[in-house]
Design a protein around this motif. Structure first.
Motif, short mmCIF file in Angstrom:
data_model
loop_
_atom_site.label_atom_id
_atom_site.label_comp_id
_atom_site.label_asym_id
_atom_site.label_seq_id
_atom_site.Cartn_x
_atom_site.Cartn_y
_atom_site.Cartn_z
N ARG A 49 0.86 -1.19 0.00
CA ARG A 49 0.00 0.00 0.00
C ARG A 49 0.88 1.22 0.00
NH1 ARG A 49 -3.97 1.11 4.99
NH2 ARG A 49 -2.04 1.92 5.90
N PRO A 50 0.69 2.15 -0.93
CA PRO A 50 1.51 3.38 -0.93
C PRO A 50 1.28 4.19 0.34
CG PRO A 50 0.31 3.11 -3.01
CD PRO A 50 -0.25 2.11 -2.05
N TRP A 51 2.23 5.06 0.62
CA TRP A 51 2.06 5.95 1.77
C TRP A 51 0.82 6.82 1.59
CZ3 TRP A 51 5.62 6.60 -2.11
CH2 TRP A 51 5.55 7.80 -2.84
N THR A 52 0.26 7.30 2.70
CA THR A 52 -0.90 8.18 2.63
C THR A 52 -0.43 9.58 2.25
OG1 THR A 52 -2.04 6.91 4.34
CG2 THR A 52 -2.84 9.13 3.92
N MET A 53 -1.03 10.13 1.21
CA MET A 53 -0.71 11.49 0.77
C MET A 53 -1.64 12.44 1.50
SD MET A 53 -0.04 10.74 -3.27
CE MET A 53 0.93 9.29 -3.73
N ARG A 54 -1.10 13.10 2.50
CA ARG A 54 -1.91 13.84 3.47
C ARG A 54 -1.47 15.30 3.49
NH1 ARG A 54 -4.64 11.42 7.44
NH2 ARG A 54 -3.30 9.61 7.67
N GLN A 55 -2.04 16.13 2.60
CA GLN A 55 -1.66 17.53 2.54
C GLN A 55 -2.27 18.32 3.70
OE1 GLN A 55 0.95 16.96 0.27
NE2 GLN A 55 0.56 19.14 0.01
N TYR A 56 -1.41 19.04 4.41
CA TYR A 56 -1.80 19.87 5.56
C TYR A 56 -2.57 21.08 5.04
CZ TYR A 56 -0.70 22.18 10.09
OH TYR A 56 -0.74 22.78 11.32
N ALA A 57 -3.77 21.30 5.56
CA ALA A 57 -4.56 22.42 5.04
C ALA A 57 -5.50 22.92 6.12
CB ALA A 57 -5.36 21.98 3.81
N GLY A 58 -5.87 24.18 5.99
CA GLY A 58 -6.79 24.81 6.92
C GLY A 58 -6.52 26.30 7.00
N PHE A 59 -7.56 27.10 6.84
CA PHE A 59 -7.41 28.55 6.96
C PHE A 59 -8.80 29.16 7.04
CE2 PHE A 59 -7.55 27.57 2.46
CZ PHE A 59 -8.47 28.46 1.96
N GLY A 60 -8.86 30.38 7.56
CA GLY A 60 -10.11 31.12 7.58
C GLY A 60 -11.16 30.42 8.43
N THR A 61 -12.38 30.39 7.90
CA THR A 61 -13.48 29.74 8.60
C THR A 61 -13.64 28.31 8.12
OG1 THR A 61 -15.09 30.46 6.96
CG2 THR A 61 -14.67 31.97 8.78
N ARG A 98 -7.61 38.23 23.06
CA ARG A 98 -6.29 37.81 22.61
C ARG A 98 -6.29 37.22 21.20
NH1 ARG A 98 -3.00 35.12 27.71
NH2 ARG A 98 -2.95 37.01 29.00
N SER A 99 -7.47 36.92 20.68
CA SER A 99 -7.56 36.31 19.34
C SER A 99 -7.56 37.35 18.22
CB SER A 99 -8.85 35.47 19.25
OG SER A 99 -8.86 34.47 20.22
N LEU A 100 -7.73 38.59 18.56
CA LEU A 100 -7.87 39.64 17.55
C LEU A 100 -6.70 39.63 16.57
CD1 LEU A 100 -9.47 42.14 16.60
CD2 LEU A 100 -8.03 43.52 18.12
N GLY A 101 -7.01 39.55 15.29
CA GLY A 101 -6.00 39.58 14.24
C GLY A 101 -5.40 38.24 13.90
N GLU A 102 -5.70 37.18 14.70
CA GLU A 102 -5.14 35.85 14.47
C GLU A 102 -6.18 34.83 14.03
OE1 GLU A 102 -2.15 34.82 14.35
OE2 GLU A 102 -1.07 36.56 15.13
N VAL A 103 -7.43 35.20 14.01
CA VAL A 103 -8.50 34.25 13.69
C VAL A 103 -8.39 33.80 12.24
CG1 VAL A 103 -11.00 33.93 13.53
CG2 VAL A 103 -10.03 35.23 15.43
N GLY A 104 -8.22 32.50 12.05
CA GLY A 104 -8.17 31.93 10.70
C GLY A 104 -6.90 32.21 9.93
N GLU A 454 -12.81 40.12 6.43
CA GLU A 454 -14.17 39.90 6.90
C GLU A 454 -14.40 38.48 7.42
OE1 GLU A 454 -14.27 39.66 2.33
OE2 GLU A 454 -13.36 40.92 3.89
N LEU A 455 -13.48 37.55 7.11
CA LEU A 455 -13.64 36.19 7.61
C LEU A 455 -13.59 36.15 9.14
CD1 LEU A 455 -11.53 33.97 5.15
CD2 LEU A 455 -13.96 34.51 5.10
N GLU A 456 -12.74 36.96 9.73
CA GLU A 456 -12.66 37.01 11.19
C GLU A 456 -13.97 37.50 11.78
OE1 GLU A 456 -10.01 39.07 14.77
OE2 GLU A 456 -9.07 38.54 12.88
N GLN A 457 -14.57 38.51 11.18
CA GLN A 457 -15.83 39.04 11.69
C GLN A 457 -16.93 37.98 11.60
OE1 GLN A 457 -16.39 42.54 9.28
NE2 GLN A 457 -14.33 43.31 9.77
#
Length: 521
Positions: A49-61, A98-104, A454-457
């Motif tokens: 079985r080939p290795w699992t191709m697992r691309q790291y992803a996630g941003f915004g909402t 403390r999350s201001l400006g870092e959300v997503g 606007e994603l943070e809002q």
């Protein structure tokens, strides 16, 4: 008299002009799938079985992350890997000051079950394996995943994946911790016990050398500190009454695939050999699956350069090949533009295609341990094993990984290695193409991914809407039960699961635990 041409890896290992049988005797080398698993945990490796191709992803909402997951799955990705934003990693809700400006910004924002439902909307959890890079609130994200599966009609026993849950490396290298080390270790082992009963196919920890290397360690330090942390987790699990032959099956590791191709291949092989001996000699494990180290690899984010970013495509391909030749079970390849911003869809596609080319065109799945028996690789494997063993013994003398972290030993070692590397780059002793050699006068211009403000809002509004619409009395009662469980010796997971099911937020539950356990500075 001619100057001696002495070459060393950044781990201080001398590289000889040529290697012969005098440097490494490979005549006694075991087969793949045999103890101590130097050549791989499985007999056929990628032929089976080939290795699992697992691309790291996630941003915004959650919606944007769901869209990126679908994009990658449609293009042949075989496993999901979730990146969480900084507030989520530190147990703060999106509307916390403390999350201001870092959300997503550096990953997806997850405040409650409502967000997790949207992240995996339309993605059948019984068919996919998911990795979640989360540590201090790892138990909460695992429980949210289980609750989403329940809403999809998927039994917990069917869920497959990994939660990083490696808090020790946060104290040593990365800094995203919440509670003091010993309270954090309790939560970690509570998750071990919970998954043994309810989510048996889940890898309950991914013991990470990746972030240790990203903080500036050498390959040897990455290897030794990661396995030392693994020993500490095993000791805590045994102290909690768990069996090494049982929890050992669900341990996984996470290593960096860095620039020195041959050293990286040897590092992965040495890690398997060392860990097998640790599980047998220290913990008495007799189950081969508990003895064999399985690992995920990610190409080196810190090796990516903002100068001439297209060069990073080559770096990533070489690093990915080292992971393949070293026997990784799953792999993430970085986008070439990640020194500038989160990857664009184009960069993510190139990164995924890199893995697919290695698997289908470059012979990456043809044979197990293709460098096994190479005098150079076997000698390098032996050198790394010997050096890592000595460093682990130094940590033992200090009282183990937790004590070594509390005393600052690991942190100082990593900082000194990072300083040496930076000095070598600045002096030109270590060449970085496009940075201190083969430079261009004109800057490169590449399109970069931008997060809409606007994603943070929108995320803040959703967090407040969830609190307004839930049953407030049930939520408060559930939080009180978490506080009661935290003050006892019982497993925390059931009470936290009930709170999350009542749409309590990650920040609210983390605040309850902060009040009970305190915070670490």
């Amino acid at each position: 008299m001619a100057a001696v041409d002495r070459r060393q890896t950044e781990s201080g290992i001398d590289v000889e002009p040529v290697y012969t049988a005098d440097h490494a005797d490979a005549s006694e080398l075991e087969l793949p799938g045999e103890y101590p698993f130097t050549r791989g945990p499985y007999r056929d490796m990628y032929r089976g079985r080939p290795w699992t191709m697992r691309q790291y992803a996630g941003f915004g909402t959650a919606e944007e992350t769901n869209e990126r997951f679908r994009y990658l799955l449609d293009r042949g990705q075989t496993g999901l890997s979730v990146a969480f934003d900084l507030p989520t990693q530190l147990g703060y809700d999106s509307d916390h000051r403390r999350s201001l400006g870092e959300v997503g910004r550096a990953g997806v924002a997850i405040d409650s079950l409502a967000d997790m439902e949207l992240v995996f909307d339309g993605i059948p959890l019984e068919q996919i394996s998911t990795s979640m890079t989360i540590n201090a609130p790892a138990s909460l994200l695992l429980l949210l995943y289980e609750l989403v599966g329940e809403k999809q009609g998927v039994e917990s026993t069917q869920l497959r994946g990994t939660v990083q849950n490696d808090i020790l490396k946060e104290y040593a290298a990365r800094g995203n911790y919440i509670y003091p080390p010993r309270a954090s270790m309790r939560i970690t082992t509570d998750l071990f016990a919970y998954c043994r009963e309810r989510v048996p196919k889940w890898n309950t920890i991914s013991i990470s050398g990746y972030h240790i290397r990203e903080a500036g360690s050498s390959a040897l330090q990455e290897l030794a500190f990661t396995l030392a942390n693994g020993i500490a987790y095993c000791e805590a699990a045994v102290a909690a009454g768990l069996s090494p032959d049982e929890f050992g099956e669900r341990l996984s590791f996470f290593f960096n695939a860095h620039n020195h191709f041959f050293q990286e291949v040897a590092k992965f092989r040495a890690a398997r050999r060392l860990w097998a001996e640790i599980m047998v000699d220290r913990f008495g494990a007799t189950n081969p699956r508990a003895q064999s180290l399985r690992f995920h690899a990610q190409t080196g984010g810190s090796t990516l350069t903002a100068q001439q970013p297209e060069n990073n495509i080559v770096r990533v391909a070489i690093q990915a090949l080292s992971a393949v030749c070293g026997g990784a079970q799953s792999l993430h390849t970085n986008g070439f533009d990640e020194a500038l911003a989160l990857p664009t869809e184009t960069a993510a596609r190139i990164a995924l295609r890199t893995q697919q080319i290695l698997a289908t065109e470059a012979g990456g799945t043809d044979t197990a341990d293709p460098f096994g028996g190479s005098f150079f690789i076997e000698a390098m494997t032996n050198e790394l094993e010997h050096g890592a063993r000595e460093l682990i013994e130094r940590i033992d003398v200090l009282g183990g990984a937790v004590a070594a972290i509390e005393s600052g030993f690991m942190q100082r070692e990593i900082e000194e290695a990072a300083y040496r590397h930076e000095r070598e780059v600045e002096s030109g002793k270590r060449t970085i193409v496009g940075v201190n050699a083969y430079t261009e006068s004109a800057p490169d211009h590449v399109p970069i991914h931008r997060i809409a403000p606007e994603l943070e809002q929108r995320q803040v509004a959703r967090a407040r809407e969830v609190r307004a619409q839930r049953d407030g009395d049930a939520a408060q009662a559930a939080l009180c039960e978490v506080r009661r469980a935290a003050g006892s010796t019982e497993n925390l997971m059931p009470s936290m699961r009930a709170a999350l099911a009542s749409y309590c937020t990650i920040g609210e539950i983390s605040d309850v635990l902060r009040a009970e356990f305190g915070t670490y500075d």
